[in-house]
Design a protein around this motif. Structure first.
Motif, PDB file in Angstrom:
ATOM      1  N   PHE A 250     -33.320 -29.091 -35.177  1.00 21.96           N
ATOM      2  CA  PHE A 250     -33.277 -27.859 -35.974  1.00 21.96           C
ATOM      3  C   PHE A 250     -31.855 -27.579 -36.451  1.00 21.96           C
ATOM      4  O   PHE A 250     -31.636 -27.290 -37.640  1.00 21.96           O
ATOM      5  N   LEU A 251     -30.877 -27.651 -35.552  1.00 24.15           N
ATOM      6  CA  LEU A 251     -29.495 -27.356 -35.922  1.00 24.15           C
ATOM      7  C   LEU A 251     -28.944 -28.406 -36.878  1.00 24.15           C
ATOM      8  O   LEU A 251     -28.206 -28.086 -37.816  1.00 24.15           O
ATOM      9  N   PHE A 252     -29.299 -29.672 -36.647  1.00 25.05           N
ATOM     10  CA  PHE A 252     -28.831 -30.748 -37.512  1.00 25.05           C
ATOM     11  C   PHE A 252     -29.355 -30.546 -38.934  1.00 25.05           C
ATOM     12  O   PHE A 252     -28.612 -30.663 -39.913  1.00 25.05           O
ATOM     13  N   LEU A 253     -30.635 -30.239 -39.052  1.00 25.81           N
ATOM     14  CA  LEU A 253     -31.210 -29.999 -40.372  1.00 25.81           C
ATOM     15  C   LEU A 253     -30.613 -28.744 -41.016  1.00 25.81           C
ATOM     16  O   LEU A 253     -30.424 -28.695 -42.240  1.00 25.81           O
ATOM     17  N   SER A 254     -30.307 -27.731 -40.206  1.00 25.23           N
ATOM     18  CA  SER A 254     -29.716 -26.507 -40.752  1.00 25.23           C
ATOM     19  C   SER A 254     -28.370 -26.792 -41.415  1.00 25.23           C
ATOM     20  O   SER A 254     -28.070 -26.276 -42.501  1.00 25.23           O
ATOM     21  N   VAL A 255     -27.563 -27.613 -40.772  1.00 26.70           N
ATOM     22  CA  VAL A 255     -26.260 -27.971 -41.344  1.00 26.70           C
ATOM     23  C   VAL A 255     -26.446 -28.830 -42.589  1.00 26.70           C
ATOM     24  O   VAL A 255     -25.761 -28.641 -43.610  1.00 26.70           O
ATOM     25  N   ILE A 256     -27.379 -29.776 -42.541  1.00 27.20           N
ATOM     26  CA  ILE A 256     -27.637 -30.646 -43.698  1.00 27.20           C
ATOM     27  C   ILE A 256     -28.103 -29.822 -44.894  1.00 27.20           C
ATOM     28  O   ILE A 256     -27.691 -30.069 -46.035  1.00 27.20           O
ATOM     29  N   PHE A 257     -28.961 -28.838 -44.652  1.00 30.45           N
ATOM     30  CA  PHE A 257     -29.433 -27.982 -45.744  1.00 30.45           C
ATOM     31  C   PHE A 257     -28.270 -27.292 -46.447  1.00 30.45           C
ATOM     32  O   PHE A 257     -28.224 -27.224 -47.686  1.00 30.45           O
ATOM     33  N   VAL A 258     -27.333 -26.752 -45.664  1.00 28.98           N
ATOM     34  CA  VAL A 258     -26.205 -26.026 -46.250  1.00 28.98           C
ATOM     35  C   VAL A 258     -25.374 -26.945 -47.136  1.00 28.98           C
ATOM     36  O   VAL A 258     -25.088 -26.634 -48.305  1.00 28.98           O
ATOM     37  N   PHE A 259     -24.971 -28.100 -46.599  1.00 33.71           N
ATOM     38  CA  PHE A 259     -24.133 -29.010 -47.367  1.00 33.71           C
ATOM     39  C   PHE A 259     -24.876 -29.575 -48.577  1.00 33.71           C
ATOM     40  O   PHE A 259     -24.309 -29.692 -49.669  1.00 33.71           O
TER      41      PHE A 259
ATOM     42  N   ARG B  67     -21.653 -26.016 -30.848  1.00 34.36           N
ATOM     43  CA  ARG B  67     -21.416 -26.394 -29.444  1.00 34.36           C
ATOM     44  C   ARG B  67     -20.336 -25.524 -28.796  1.00 34.36           C
ATOM     45  O   ARG B  67     -19.907 -25.767 -27.685  1.00 34.36           O
ATOM     46  N   VAL B  68     -19.823 -24.537 -29.525  1.00 37.34           N
ATOM     47  CA  VAL B  68     -18.854 -23.598 -28.974  1.00 37.34           C
ATOM     48  C   VAL B  68     -19.390 -22.205 -29.229  1.00 37.34           C
ATOM     49  O   VAL B  68     -19.570 -21.800 -30.386  1.00 37.34           O
ATOM     50  N   TYR B  69     -19.676 -21.472 -28.151  1.00 40.91           N
ATOM     51  CA  TYR B  69     -20.263 -20.143 -28.329  1.00 40.91           C
ATOM     52  C   TYR B  69     -19.183 -19.164 -28.770  1.00 40.91           C
ATOM     53  O   TYR B  69     -18.359 -18.703 -27.996  1.00 40.91           O
ATOM     54  N   ASN B  70     -19.196 -18.893 -30.061  1.00 42.50           N
ATOM     55  CA  ASN B  70     -18.217 -17.970 -30.631  1.00 42.50           C
ATOM     56  C   ASN B  70     -18.851 -16.609 -30.929  1.00 42.50           C
ATOM     57  O   ASN B  70     -18.316 -15.818 -31.674  1.00 42.50           O
ATOM     58  N   GLY B  71     -20.033 -16.400 -30.350  1.00 43.92           N
ATOM     59  CA  GLY B  71     -20.737 -15.158 -30.642  1.00 43.92           C
ATOM     60  C   GLY B  71     -19.981 -13.931 -30.195  1.00 43.92           C
ATOM     61  O   GLY B  71     -20.127 -12.866 -30.784  1.00 43.92           O
TER      62      GLY B  71
ATOM     63  N   ILE C 218     -36.838 -20.826 -30.763  1.00 41.81           N
ATOM     64  CA  ILE C 218     -35.983 -19.966 -31.586  1.00 41.81           C
ATOM     65  C   ILE C 218     -36.843 -18.880 -32.227  1.00 41.81           C
ATOM     66  O   ILE C 218     -37.909 -19.163 -32.775  1.00 41.81           O
ATOM     67  N   THR C 219     -36.366 -17.669 -32.176  1.00 40.53           N
ATOM     68  CA  THR C 219     -37.104 -16.541 -32.736  1.00 40.53           C
ATOM     69  C   THR C 219     -37.348 -16.736 -34.229  1.00 40.53           C
ATOM     70  O   THR C 219     -36.432 -17.109 -34.973  1.00 40.53           O
ATOM     71  N   PHE C 220     -38.577 -16.480 -34.654  1.00 36.96           N
ATOM     72  CA  PHE C 220     -38.937 -16.722 -36.052  1.00 36.96           C
ATOM     73  C   PHE C 220     -38.149 -15.805 -36.987  1.00 36.96           C
ATOM     74  O   PHE C 220     -37.816 -16.210 -38.109  1.00 36.96           O
ATOM     75  N   SER C 221     -37.845 -14.596 -36.568  1.00 35.74           N
ATOM     76  CA  SER C 221     -37.061 -13.694 -37.420  1.00 35.74           C
ATOM     77  C   SER C 221     -35.658 -14.234 -37.649  1.00 35.74           C
ATOM     78  O   SER C 221     -35.077 -14.044 -38.732  1.00 35.74           O
ATOM     79  N   TYR C 222     -35.098 -14.936 -36.652  1.00 32.39           N
ATOM     80  CA  TYR C 222     -33.783 -15.558 -36.824  1.00 32.39           C
ATOM     81  C   TYR C 222     -33.859 -16.688 -37.839  1.00 32.39           C
ATOM     82  O   TYR C 222     -32.928 -16.891 -38.645  1.00 32.39           O
ATOM     83  N   ILE C 223     -34.959 -17.443 -37.815  1.00 33.45           N
ATOM     84  CA  ILE C 223     -35.123 -18.531 -38.787  1.00 33.45           C
ATOM     85  C   ILE C 223     -35.241 -17.953 -40.195  1.00 33.45           C
ATOM     86  O   ILE C 223     -34.643 -18.482 -41.140  1.00 33.45           O
TER      87      ILE C 223
ATOM     88  N   THR D  54     -22.230 -16.366 -39.481  1.00 32.46           N
ATOM     89  CA  THR D  54     -23.495 -15.671 -39.262  1.00 32.46           C
ATOM     90  C   THR D  54     -24.541 -16.605 -38.680  1.00 32.46           C
ATOM     91  O   THR D  54     -25.313 -16.216 -37.793  1.00 32.46           O
ATOM     92  N   ILE D  55     -24.580 -17.857 -39.166  1.00 30.94           N
ATOM     93  CA  ILE D  55     -25.526 -18.821 -38.611  1.00 30.94           C
ATOM     94  C   ILE D  55     -25.192 -19.126 -37.154  1.00 30.94           C
ATOM     95  O   ILE D  55     -26.079 -19.261 -36.300  1.00 30.94           O
ATOM     96  N   ASN D  56     -23.897 -19.214 -36.845  1.00 34.16           N
ATOM     97  CA  ASN D  56     -23.489 -19.444 -35.463  1.00 34.16           C
ATOM     98  C   ASN D  56     -23.855 -18.260 -34.570  1.00 34.16           C
ATOM     99  O   ASN D  56     -24.115 -18.423 -33.379  1.00 34.16           O
ATOM    100  N   TYR D  57     -23.868 -17.077 -35.152  1.00 32.13           N
ATOM    101  CA  TYR D  57     -24.303 -15.890 -34.415  1.00 32.13           C
ATOM    102  C   TYR D  57     -25.807 -15.965 -34.124  1.00 32.13           C
ATOM    103  O   TYR D  57     -26.265 -15.585 -33.040  1.00 32.13           O
ATOM    104  N   LEU D  58     -26.584 -16.466 -35.096  1.00 32.47           N
ATOM    105  CA  LEU D  58     -28.026 -16.605 -34.907  1.00 32.47           C
ATOM    106  C   LEU D  58     -28.362 -17.733 -33.946  1.00 32.47           C
ATOM    107  O   LEU D  58     -29.256 -17.602 -33.102  1.00 32.47           O
ATOM    108  N   PHE D  59     -27.649 -18.859 -34.074  1.00 32.98           N
ATOM    109  CA  PHE D  59     -27.906 -20.050 -33.246  1.00 32.98           C
ATOM    110  C   PHE D  59     -26.599 -20.454 -32.570  1.00 32.98           C
ATOM    111  O   PHE D  59     -25.820 -21.223 -33.129  1.00 32.98           O
ATOM    112  N   PRO D  60     -26.300 -19.920 -31.383  1.00 28.57           N
ATOM    113  CA  PRO D  60     -24.998 -20.132 -30.741  1.00 28.57           C
ATOM    114  C   PRO D  60     -24.658 -21.589 -30.477  1.00 28.57           C
ATOM    115  O   PRO D  60     -23.483 -21.933 -30.356  1.00 28.57           O
TER     116      PRO D  60
END
Length: 585
Positions: free
Chosen positions: A116-125, A281-285, A193-198, A271-277
């Motif tokens: 999920f996280l890998f695809l999320s980053v790929i989508f952005v780029f 790999r570094v929790y910056n929340g 992962i919460t659907f509202s976060y997605i 904001t994405i890091n806030y949704l998916f800490p």
């Protein structure tokens, strides 16, 4: 059914129909879908490389026996007994975690989360970089073939044409992402992962696409001098911006209690890091949770943070689209009007100061953080004002039309000052002065408040309120001198006036400080020289109040002489041919 859908699209937006018809061909669609499926398979198989096999270690992450052996291993390392360490490692190498002791549920959950996280980053780029390239490249091709002028002459509205471009040109990129959405949703649901976060992630991604795509269209329309290099320059800038901001989001020591937080909101990472800490790999929340805007705790909940992020992108996307509608039909028009520039500068000041005024209650901490914030404020506003000088300053023909035919227009009932404030073809000096006033007013209010309520702060102890006010006056006068020089150059009859204006302002702004630094003429040894540079603040602390005031009077005299010459040039440009002949010019 598909034919009816295409017909409806053609009736609703002919430009979108034109873009889709040229791109959504069978071969192109097949390549896009195949690329998406191949990418999904690679991501899925890549995550399977750590699948627990028969030789899975007893101290590995998903082995339930880890809690029995890991404390012993740590104890041996603390004792630094190399013999026992070697014996224990040999024991681990000969004994592996039984299959029934592997936490398969946790492993699959993490496996799906990584996908999920890998695809999320790929989508952005993919969407932002590739989409930006395609939009700018499309405008370059349209300009080269001459079809862009035909589009400008079409009866469609600017909104319809621009919407067709934004939706139709990157349509194959959308198709690649849409084909991967089912796996993305499945992975997010399997990872818990919460659907509202997605859904919040998708909203941020859509808003980012609108903002970057609108900016790409604006860049493509106003950067014709780059020729065929525009797509690479635009997409490269977006790629660099995304890489820089993702590094900030990955840095756990990165502080959001300054004005740079506003610029980081243009990238989706924080904001994405806030949704998916686990994204970086570094929790910056914790940093984002402390984010405030005019003391409003944005980071306290997801709704406020995501809403503010979307609001920021939405306001600027709307402003860019208005600028596109303004200059699309007339490429020679300035991208924004004088009235719009006032709103732009005011909104930028609200955003910058909103993120700069945190920790007001703790005065020592507030001033410790706000002092470097002044540097960011100066850089932002200097770049903004210089950009407005380049955008708002009219060329010779525009000033000539305004000066010669102003009395024939309805606007002649207005005073000259009203024309200088609002009219597009009038010289831009008054507009630049108003924008400078909008920039300076919050700073003056802050200086007043700090001088009255915090007499022991660094401002009063190191510089002094009077010197700061004189420094502000020096900065305003030098910027007005640069604006006058730029306007004088644009009134000349020489070719490539824009190039000469930009080059001259760049030279007089940055070359003297570079020469002074190269010659070792420091601001604390020779402060008087630095008072006449673009950065007088470097010498204010080491100069007396009388010296600063005299420097201000000198710059004011230069500004008055330049404006006298500018007024003379405008009058000459506004003379008719008969008047010039009678005056023997």
């Amino acid at each position: 059914m598909m034919v009816n859908l295409v017909d409806k699209i053609g009736d609703w937006n002919p430009q979108l129909f034109r873009e889709l018809k040229g791109r959504l061909k069978f071969f192109n669609v097949a390549i896009a879908v195949a690329t998406s499926l191949l990418l999904q398979m690679v991501v899925f198989l890549y995550q399977l490389r750590e699948f627990p096999n028969d030789e899975y270690s007893l101290t590995a992450t998903y082995c339930r026996l880890r809690q029995l052996y890991e404390p012993r291993q740590n104890q041996l390392y603390q004792q630094s007994n190399q013999t026992k360490i070697d014996d224990f490692n040999y024991f681990l190498s000969k004994n592996f975690c039984p299959a029934n002791e592997i936490d398969w549920q946790l492993w699959w959950r993490d496996h799906w989360e990584y996908i999920f996280l890998f695809l999320s980053v790929i989508f952005v780029f993919t969407l932002l970089v590739a989409g930006t390239y395609l939009l700018i490249n499309d405008l370059v091709k349209e300009e080269t073939r001459g079809t862009l002028n035909f589009i400008r002459l079409s009866p469609q509205s600017e909104t319809s044409i621009l919407t067709g471009k934004l939706v139709g040109v990157p349509s194959l990129i959308y198709l690649v992402v849409l084909a991967a959405i089912p796996l993305h949703l499945w992975a997010g649901n399997s990872a818990g992962i919460t659907f509202s976060y997605i859904l919040s992630y998708y909203a941020i991604l859509a808003a980012s696409c609108i903002f970057f795509y609108s900016t790409a269209l604006a860049f493509g329309l106003v950067s014709r001098w780059f020729s065929g290099f525009q797509p690479w320059l635009g997409s490269g800038a977006v790629l660099l911006f995304l890489f820089i901001t993702i590094q900030f989001a990955s840095d756990s020591s990165s502080d959001l209690n300054n004005s740079t937080a506003w610029l980081r909101l243009f990238a989706p990472w924080d904001t994405i890091n806030y949704l998916f800490p686990n994204l970086t790999r570094v929790y910056n929340g914790s940093q984002v949770k402390n984010l405030e805007f005019f003391f409003l705790p944005l980071g306290k909940n997801v709704v406020s943070l995501v809403s503010f992020h979307l609001l920021n992108l939405g306001v600027y996307s709307y402003g860019i689209l208005q600028a596109l509608k303004r200059c699309f039909r007339n490429p020679q028009a300035s991208i924004i009007s004088k009235g719009q520039s006032y709103l732009l500068v005011a909104f930028c000041q609200v955003m910058i100061w909103g993120f700069s005024l945190q920790n007001w209650q703790n005065s020592s901490k507030f001033y410790g953080q706000f002092e470097p914030n002044l540097i960011f404020l100066a850089i932002y506003n200097l770049g903004l004002i210089f950009s407005l000088i380049a955008i708002l300053s009219p060329h010779r023909q525009d000033v000539q039309d305004w000066a010669r035919y102003r009395h024939q227009e309805v606007s002649s009932r207005k005073s000259v000052w009203q024309d200088l404030i609002w009219a597009e073809k009038s010289p831009a000096l008054v507009a630049i002065a108003i924008n400078l006033a909008i920039v300076i007013i919050p700073l003056l209010v802050w200086i007043l408040i700090t001088s009255v309520f915090y007499t022991d702060n660094w401002l009063n102890s190191n510089i002094g309120g009077l010197k700061v006010l004189l420094g502000v006056a020096l900065s305003v006068s030098i910027i007005m001198i640069y604006a006058t020089i730029a306007q004088l150059i644009l009134l000349q009859k020489t070719p490539k006036r824009s190039f000469w204006a930009i080059g001259t302002i760049g030279v007089v702004s940055f070359l003297p400080p570079m020469i002074l630094g190269f010659l070792g003429i420091s601001s604390w040894k020779y402060p008087t020289v630095w008072l006449f540079s673009t950065f007088p603040w470097a010498a204010i602390q080491h100069s007396g109040g009388t010296t600063i005031f005299m420097a201000f009077l000198a710059e004011l005299s230069v500004l008055a002489l330049l404006n006298f010459q500018l007024t003379k040039q405008v009058k000459l440009a506004g003379e008719s041919a008969t008047e010039a002949l009678l005056a023997r010019r």
